[in-house]
Design a protein around this motif. Structure first.
Motif, PDB file in Angstrom:
ATOM      1  N   ALA A 221      38.794  36.023  30.646  1.00  0.00           N
ATOM      2  CA  ALA A 221      37.739  35.635  28.741  1.00  0.00           C
ATOM      3  C   ALA A 221      38.949  36.712  28.262  1.00  0.00           C
ATOM      4  CB  ALA A 221      36.700  36.582  28.936  1.00  0.00           C
ATOM      5  N   LEU A 222      39.794  37.871  28.394  1.00  0.00           N
ATOM      6  CA  LEU A 222      40.365  37.911  27.430  1.00  0.00           C
ATOM      7  C   LEU A 222      42.125  37.297  27.857  1.00  0.00           C
ATOM      8  CD1 LEU A 222      40.860  41.742  27.690  1.00  0.00           C
ATOM      9  CD2 LEU A 222      40.019  40.496  26.159  1.00  0.00           C
ATOM     10  N   MET A 223      41.965  36.419  28.390  1.00  0.00           N
ATOM     11  CA  MET A 223      43.438  35.783  28.826  1.00  0.00           C
ATOM     12  C   MET A 223      42.979  33.848  28.146  1.00  0.00           C
ATOM     13  SD  MET A 223      45.152  37.218  32.365  1.00  0.00           S
ATOM     14  CE  MET A 223      44.420  36.569  33.017  1.00  0.00           C
ATOM     15  N   GLY A 224      41.856  33.910  27.885  1.00  0.00           N
ATOM     16  CA  GLY A 224      41.492  32.465  27.421  1.00  0.00           C
ATOM     17  C   GLY A 224      40.914  32.024  28.634  1.00  0.00           C
ATOM     18  N   ASP A 225      40.947  32.113  29.530  1.00  0.00           N
ATOM     19  CA  ASP A 225      40.785  31.343  31.291  1.00  0.00           C
ATOM     20  C   ASP A 225      39.055  32.066  31.628  1.00  0.00           C
ATOM     21  OD1 ASP A 225      43.451  30.118  31.523  1.00  0.00           O
ATOM     22  OD2 ASP A 225      43.708  31.430  32.197  1.00  0.00           O
ATOM     23  N   PRO A 226      38.577  30.877  32.172  1.00  0.00           N
ATOM     24  CA  PRO A 226      37.181  30.911  32.777  1.00  0.00           C
ATOM     25  C   PRO A 226      37.691  31.831  34.118  1.00  0.00           C
ATOM     26  CG  PRO A 226      38.483  28.782  33.247  1.00  0.00           C
ATOM     27  CD  PRO A 226      39.219  29.135  31.903  1.00  0.00           C
ATOM     28  N   PRO A 227      37.214  32.379  34.710  1.00  0.00           N
ATOM     29  CA  PRO A 227      37.203  33.198  36.097  1.00  0.00           C
ATOM     30  C   PRO A 227      37.761  32.628  36.963  1.00  0.00           C
ATOM     31  CG  PRO A 227      35.438  33.700  35.315  1.00  0.00           C
ATOM     32  CD  PRO A 227      35.550  32.827  33.866  1.00  0.00           C
ATOM     33  N   PRO A 228      38.622  32.551  38.352  1.00  0.00           N
ATOM     34  CA  PRO A 228      39.612  32.303  39.225  1.00  0.00           C
ATOM     35  C   PRO A 228      38.405  32.399  40.235  1.00  0.00           C
ATOM     36  CG  PRO A 228      40.971  34.317  38.173  1.00  0.00           C
ATOM     37  CD  PRO A 228      39.832  33.736  37.120  1.00  0.00           C
ATOM     38  N   ARG A 229      38.117  31.612  41.034  1.00  0.00           N
ATOM     39  CA  ARG A 229      37.376  31.049  41.771  1.00  0.00           C
ATOM     40  C   ARG A 229      37.974  32.367  43.201  1.00  0.00           C
ATOM     41  NH1 ARG A 229      34.988  26.055  45.437  1.00  0.00           N
ATOM     42  NH2 ARG A 229      35.107  25.740  42.849  1.00  0.00           N
ATOM     43  N   GLU A 230      38.894  32.215  43.188  1.00  0.00           N
ATOM     44  CA  GLU A 230      39.478  33.864  44.179  1.00  0.00           C
ATOM     45  C   GLU A 230      39.920  34.766  43.448  1.00  0.00           C
ATOM     46  OE1 GLU A 230      38.872  32.905  47.192  1.00  0.00           O
ATOM     47  OE2 GLU A 230      38.646  30.548  47.504  1.00  0.00           O
TER      48      GLU A 230
END
Length: 434
Positions: A221-230
Motif C-alpha cells: 500500500a505504501l508503494m501504491g500497489d495492491p498486495p502481490p499474490r506471492e
C-alpha cells in the motif's frame, strides 16, 4: 532424537521465498514515485502554484468580448447622442431602432483595489509555499514509513523462518518421543509435553505468518500497489549501523530549523496575517479604469462605432456588517493558526526526545539480542545433550528450545529496530535525503 541441532540460524536465513524480489532501495524509490498520499500532496502543491500565478495576473486586468441584443417597445438611439451623428435633420437624424445589436471588446484594469490584489497575491504565494513544504514533509514521512515497514516485515520473516525450523525439529522430537513412550523408555507425560510444545509452536507460527502477511500488504500500500499474490522476496540488511551523538539540544535546534511541517505551520500563520490585513483594507476605496470599444447597429442601419474610457471609483460605506464580521473571522483564524504553530513546535520538541530515547532503547535491545542469540543456541544445545543422556528434564529442554527461538528472533528484531530508530531520528530532525 539424533537429528542435527542448531539448525535455526541457518534455516532462518534460507527460508524459501518465491515472491517478487524487492530491495529496500527499490521499495523506497517506488513509494516516493507512486504513493497516493504523497502524489496527492504534490498535486496540491502544483495547484497552489498555479493559483499563485493566477493571483498575480489580476494586475493586468481583464480583456473581454462583450455583446448584447436589445428589443424595446419604441425606437431608441442605437448609440449615445453625439455631434458626429447630428446632420441636417438634427435630432431626428440620429440612428433609431427598436431592435439593437451591440458588440465589441472591454478592458478593465484595477488601479487601486483596496490592497486586495496585492494581499491576495501574497496569500496565494504563501499558500503555495506552505503546500510545497507539506509535500516535502509527506515525502519524508512516506520514506520513513516504507523503510520501517520493510524492516518490520523482514523481522517477521525471520521469526516465521525460525518457527518453521522449530516446528520441524519438534515434529521429529514428537516422533522420537512416541517411539520411546511405546518402548517404555519415557513416561507418557513427557511425550505429551513434546506434542503440546509442537502444537504451541504451530499456533505461534500461524500468528507470525498473519502478521507478516499484514506487513507485506502495508508495504504494498505504501508503494501504491495492491498486495502481490506471492508476497515480496525481501533482501536482508545485516549491517549494524553506527549510532551518532545524541545531543538533544542540538538535535532539537536542527529540527526546529529544518522540519518541513513546522515550516508549513509558520507559513500558514503568515497566510492568515495577510488575510487579516486584507480584511482591514476592505474599508478602502477601489479605483479602476475601463476601456470599451463597441459596434452598434440595427435593422436597415449602418454600423456605428463607439469608444469610451472611464475612470471608476467605488467606496463602500455600508455592507451590512460583512466587512467587520469578515475581519473578526480573520482575527480568529490568525489566532488559531498561531496555536497550531505553537502545537507543532511542541510536537517537534517532544518527537526529538522520543527519537533519542528510541535510539538508546533500540541500541540496548540489539546488544541484548546479540547476547541472547549466542546464549540461546548454547543453552538449547546443552539441554538437548542432557536429555539424550538421560540427565536432563523435559521442561528444561523445551525451555532451551524457546530460549533459542527468542535469541534468534531477538537478534533480528533488535537489529532492525535500531536501523528504524535511526531512520526515525533522521525524519524527526528534518534530515534531507536524495
Amino acid at each position: 532424537m539424533k537429528h542435527v541441532f542448531l539448525l535455526l540460524p541457518v534455516l532462518a536465513c534460507t527460508l524459501a521465498a518465491a515472491g517478487t524480489p524487492l530491495t529496500l532501495q527499490q521499495a523506497t524509490e517506488k513509494a516516493l514515485a507512486a504513493n497516493p498520499r504523497l502524489r496527492a500532496a504534490q498535486l496540491e502543491a502544483a495547484a497552489a502554484s498555479s493559483r499563485a500565478k493566477a493571483a498575480g495576473g489580476r494586475h493586468f486586468g481583464e480583456l473581454s468580448v462583450v455583446g448584447s441584443y436589445n428589443h424595446y417597445n419604441t425606437e431608441r438611439p442605437i448609440a449615445p447622442i453625439s455631434l458626429d451623428y447630428l446632420g441636417p435633420k438634427g435630432f431626428y437624424g440620429l440612428p433609431w431602432a427598436a431592435s439593437q445589436f451591440h458588440y465589441g471588446i472591454a478592458w478593465t484594469v484595477p488601479i487601486l483595489a483596496s490592497g486586495q490584489i496585492m494581499e491576495g497575491q501574497r496569500m496565494a504565494r504563501l499558500s503555495r509555499d506552505a503546500a510545497a513544504e507539506l509535500a516535502l514533509h509527506t515525502q519524508a514521512e512516506i520514506r520513513y514509513n516504507v523503510r520501517a515497514t520493510y524492516r518490520q516485515t523482514l523481522a517477521l520473516h525471520h521469526a516465521h523462518a525460525a518457527l518453521d525450523s522449530l516446528v520441524a525439529a519438534l515434529a521429529k522430537d514428537a516422533a522420537d518421543a512416541d517411539l520411546k513412550v511405546k518402548l517404555g523408555a519415557w513416561a507418557s507425560v513427557d511425550g505429551a509435553k513434546i506434542h503440546f510444545a509442537l502444537e504451541s509452536a504451530k499456533a505461534q507460527r500461524a500468528g507470525v505468518a498473519a502478521q507478516e502477511a499484514g506487513a507485506q500488504a502495508m508495504l504494498a500500500a505504501l508503494m501504491g500497489d495492491p498486495p502481490p499474490r506471492e508476497g515480496y522476496d525481501l533482501q536482508d540488511i545485516p549491517e549494524a549501523p553506527e549510532v551518532p551523538g545524541l545531543d538533544v539540544a542540538a538535535l532539537t535546534e536542527q529540527a526546529l530549523a529544518e522540519r518541513m511541517d513546522l515550516k508549513a505551520a509558520r507559513t500558514g500563520t503568515q497566510v492568515f496575517e495577510r488575510k487579516k490585513a486584507l480584511g482591514l483594507e476592505a474599508y478602502l476605496p477601489q479605483v479602476g479604469i475601463t476601456g470599451l470599444a463597441l459596434k452598434n447597429n440595427g435593422p436597415n442601419l449602418p454600423t456605428y462605432n463607439t469608444n469610451e474610457v472611464s475612470l471608476n471609483l467605488k467606496w463602500t460605506l455600508f455592507s451590512g456588517r460583512q466587512r467587520s464580521q469578515n475581519l473578526h473571522a480573520a482575527q480568529a483564524e490568525l489566532l488559531e493558526a498561531r496555536e497550531r504553530e505553537q502545537g507543532k513546535t511542541l510536537e517537534v520538541r517532544s518527537q526529538v526526545v522520543e527519537a533519542v530515547q528510541r535510539v538508546k532503547a533500540a541500541e540496548a535491545q540489539f546488544a541484548a539480542g546479540k547476547a541472547q542469540r549466542a546464549l540461546g543456541a548454547e543453552v538449547a544445545r546443552i539441554e538437548h545433550l542432557k536429555l539424550e543422556q538421560g540427565a536432563g528434564r523435559m521442561e528444561d529442554y523445551l525451555a532451551g528450545r524457546t530460549q533459542e527461538l527468542q535469541g534468534l528472533t531477538g537478534y533480528w528484531q533488535g537489529l532492525y529496530a535500531l536501523q528504524s530508530a535511526l531512520d526515525y531520528l533522521d525524519f524527526v530532525e528534518g534530515a534531507s535525503h536524495e
